[in-house]
Write an enzyme that holds these catalytic residues in place. Structure first.
Site, PDB file in Angstrom:
ATOM      1  CG  ASP A 149      -2.062   0.907   1.142  1.00  0.00           C
ATOM      2  OD1 ASP A 149      -2.185   1.573   0.086  1.00  0.00           O
ATOM      3  OD2 ASP A 149      -2.855   0.980   2.096  1.00  0.00           O
ATOM      4  CG  ASP A 203      -3.097   3.898  -3.752  1.00  0.00           C
ATOM      5  OD1 ASP A 203      -3.978   3.097  -4.104  1.00  0.00           O
ATOM      6  OD2 ASP A 203      -3.297   4.800  -2.916  1.00  0.00           O
ATOM      7  CD  GLU A 204      -5.467  -1.180  -1.256  1.00  0.00           C
ATOM      8  OE1 GLU A 204      -6.001  -2.099  -0.624  1.00  0.00           O
ATOM      9  OE2 GLU A 204      -6.037  -0.101  -1.476  1.00  0.00           O
TER      10      GLU A 204
END
Lengths: 368, 389
Positions: free
Chosen positions: B10, B106-107
């Site tokens: 993350d 983003d993950e």
């Protein structure tokens, strides 16, 4: 029809034409071989309507005539006959009786009148080439023929004859192979011959005899001492291949063909087993006097190969389908090859160092 | 079977961190990504950790953020840039395993169970990825490692930002049971309230409750949270590429008879499908068109293309043919297009003699960028414009 022949002549004739026997069950008669006996020779003919093969062998013709016999039974039988004098005689009901020694076998066939007539080639303008040369040319080019049947022009080899000789070109749009041979001829033509035909022709040609090639309307005829092969040609416009042949390069790499091939084969071992990478992607880069090959299959392993090379020009990083490189290196006999590159998105060129009659273009893989 | 090893990565305050990275003047300052003018309508996409201290968080109206943090630096969303950076990060993941499930830019989840033989333990891989993101992309990521997705995600959040937490069977109870129930997957504010009302405030509380009781209270969701509270979560890491098809359909507010309108709609559907195929680096070989008439009678028809594609023109040509075959002039209630027989590839073999296709592809890349930047199709084909709104 009644003939007498030895086993080997019969077996040779059958074996020659067998490749043209139809395997699709559209017309039963096409699964047969036509036998025609006259003037002390027996002529075997087979066709699948795309490709036809004719082969004549000498025989003692006791009674001229003809018959069509199913290739499957007749062919297998001839192979197994004893090596003695054989008599083939037709019967009234389109069957033939084959007598070998004290034994006989009778096979049902078809009326030869129903067998399609193979096109006559009347055009007498032909080019003549040593068979071994032609076979080699076909071998070097046919690697680039497309296997995808969606676009027929790419299933063939462009055969270009002009006053400076013969050029063969094939492409599947990912790579392109070009081979030329210089000789004088007045002929001028451009036709696309089905790749399958040329592969068959190559197998049938006797390397010690010349082959003559002539075109007529939609057909091409290959002739050698006792075999003729007729094939339809592919209709359509082959794209202008000269446009895609690069005229310059920014990186010139010279390296040993064998070393390059071996490294690529090792590198693609890994990728082939990885389901994620069907394209066999390998990364090529240069570093001083080495060509570097990297390939990475996360669930199998990774490989890093370093091959000594003479490198001129810009440093480069480029990805290729390794199979396409391997195909080319396998048909180049030179000990050394050039790999010429222009950036990572333009076609790379492979060619033998000592000859300029062969070119192999390969488009890179772009990472999106 | 060996125990699964899942890594959850993350990125820390991703959009804001990218902006701070690219403009040193922003370092250490409260940066809010969402729009350059906070007095106008809009929501916060990401707030830097400095801005979070002022109580600014994502999904908050910009005006509210501005009220809380007037000295903040407000920046527009530069989607194409974040996408590029995200790609760089995902490329690192793919070097370790093909099993990467991207949740957002983003993950991501990585299943590294099978990668350990080659790259070392999951913990080593996690450290390496974290270090490479720092070195190669110059950003920080929080990493969570565990034996399932739920715990991996919890772990990445425990020491955020720049965290690195491994949850294994030995520390699971100590780390997870004290956490509030809302950290359980599937517990929203309504369920949280209800759990609180039942006296269940922590994950540990749920773990001690009776599964039958939870099921009675919450149905299937009750069973699920019980399993999660025990640290049980079988969900696999599914790379998006494994999707079987990409499709889009539309139900008209009023039934449509005008063929021109239907074709224009078809083009719009195709544009959306093409965009999604390309975004996921997918190519498809089968096109299906679905037509539902006013009386709910539904017809579908499909065809195979001679090569795989993700280009609108090629999909539309086939879709239009199929539609023309299907359509009998009755009022249409629903229209849909699906592309299936997908293959995923990050690599594209370039082709000779395909100038047209290459032009289409270049065009698609530009429209995709615009669409990503502005969130809606800004440029469309003239065919799609014909649709009367």
């Amino acid at each position: 029809m009644k003939i007498q022949s030895d086993k080997s002549n019969l077996a040779y004739g059958v074996q020659m034409v067998q490749r043209a026997v139809s395997t699709k069950n559209t017309m039963p008669i096409l699964e047969g071989i036509l036998l025609e006996a006259q003037n002390n020779q027996i002529t075997f003919k087979a066709t699948n309507l795309e490709l036809g093969i004719i082969c004549s062998v000498s025989a003692q013709v006791l009674e001229p005539g003809s018959i069509v016999l199913p290739a499957k039974y007749f062919g297998e039988l001839v192979k197994r006959l004893p090596d003695i004098s054989i008599i083939i005689e037709t019967n009234a009901n389109h069957s033939a009786t084959i007598t070998y020694g004290e034994s006989t076998i009778t096979i049902s066939g078809y009326d030869s009148e129903e067998f399609p007539v193979l096109p006559e080639i009347t055009n007498k303008q032909a080019i003549n080439l040593p068979a071994d040369l032609f076979k080699n040319m076909v071998k070097q080019v046919s690697i680039a023929i497309s296997k995808d049947e969606a676009r027929p022009i790419f299933n063939g080899i462009l055969t270009e004859i002009s006053n400076n000789g013969l050029k063969l070109v094939a492409t599947d749009t990912h790579r392109l192979a070009y081979r030329s041979n210089t000789f004088e001829t007045k002929l001028q033509l451009k036709e696309i011959i089905p790749g399958k035909t040329l592969v068959e022709v190559s197998k049938l040609l006797d390397p010690n005899n010349p082959v003559s090639i002539c075109f007529d309307q939609n057909q091409v005829l290959f002739q050698t001492t006792n075999v003729s092969i007729i094939s339809r040609i592919i209709e359509g416009q082959f794209p202008d291949y000269t446009q895609v042949i690069p005229s310059s390069y920014s990186t010139n790499i010279r390296l040993e063909t064998r070393a390059f091939l071996n490294a690529l084969e090792r590198a693609s071992l890994l990728v082939r087993d990885s389901a994620q990478d069907k394209a066999n992607v390998i990364k090529i880069s240069t570093s001083e006097n080495y060509l570097i090959i990297n390939s990475n299959a996360p669930d199998v392993g990774k490989i890093h190969e370093k091959i000594p090379a003479h490198i001129e020009g810009e440093e480069i990083k480029i990805s290729f389908n390794s199979r396409y490189l391997i195909d080319a290196l396998k048909v180049i006999e030179d000990e050394e090859v050039y790999l010429q590159l222009t950036g990572s998105l333009s076609p790379g060129v492979i060619k033998p160092v000592s000859q300029d009659n062969y070119l192999y273009l390969i488009l890179p893989i772009r990472t999106v | 079977m060996s125990e699964r090893k899942i890594i959850h990565v993350d990125m820390d305050a991703f959009y804001a961190a990218v902006e701070q990275r690219d403009n040193p003047e922003l370092k250490g300052k409260p940066v809010v990504v969402g729009g350059s003018d906070p007095t106008r309508r809009g929501v916060v996409s990401t707030a830097s950790y400095e801005a979070r201290k002022f109580g600014v968080h994502s999904a908050m109206p910009l005006r509210e953020a501005y009220r809380r943090c007037p000295e903040g630096i407000y920046l527009p969303v530069n989607m194409s840039k974040y996408r590029r950076v995200s790609q760089q990060i995902f490329d690192i993941f793919l070097e370790y395993t093909p099993l990467v499930e991207n949740i957002s830019l983003d993950e991501a989840f990585l299943d590294v169970t099978g990668s350990q033989r080659l790259f070392g333990s999951a913990e080593k891989i996690g450290r390496e990825i974290k270090e490479r993101i720092r070195k190669e992309v110059n950003l920080t990521a929080s990493i969570g490692i565990s034996y399932n997705k739920f715990l991996a995600k919890l772990a990445s959040d425990l020491e955020k930002p720049d965290g690195f937490v491994v949850i294994d069977r030995s520390n699971f109870k100590r780390l997870v049971h004290p956490l509030p129930v809302k950290r359980l997957w599937g517990v929203g504010s309504r369920m949280e309230e209800k759990l609180h009302a039942l006296g269940l405030r922590t994950i540990g509380d749920v773990a001690q409750a009776s599964p039958l009781y939870l099921k009675k209270q919450f149905g299937v969701a009750g069973e699920q949270i019980y399993m999660l509270s025990q640290g049980i979560d079988d969900r696999p890491v599914v790379p998006e590429r494994e999707a079987k098809s990409v499709g889009r359909e539309i139900t008209f507010p009023d039934d449509v008879v005008d063929e021109e309108v239907l074709l224009a709609t078809l083009m719009q559907l195709v544009e959306d499908v093409g965009f999604r195929l390309r975004r996921n680096k997918c190519w498809g070989r089968c096109v299906t068109v679905k037509v539902r008439y006013a009386g709910f009678e539904t017809h579908t028809r499909q065809a195979q293309l001679f090569r795989q594609t993700n280009l609108e023109t090629e999909i539309y040509t086939e879709a239009k043919k199929l539609f023309t075959h299907l359509y009998d002039g009755r009022p249409v209630r629903l229209l849909g297009v699906t592309v299936s027989q997908l293959t995923f590839s990050e690599e594209q073999q370039l082709e000779f003699f395909e100038q047209e296709r290459q032009k289409e592809q270049a065009l698609a890349e530009v429209t995709d960028l615009l669409r990503q930047k502005y969130g809606r199709p800004l440029v469309m084909r003239a065919r799609g414009l014909e649709r009367k709104e």
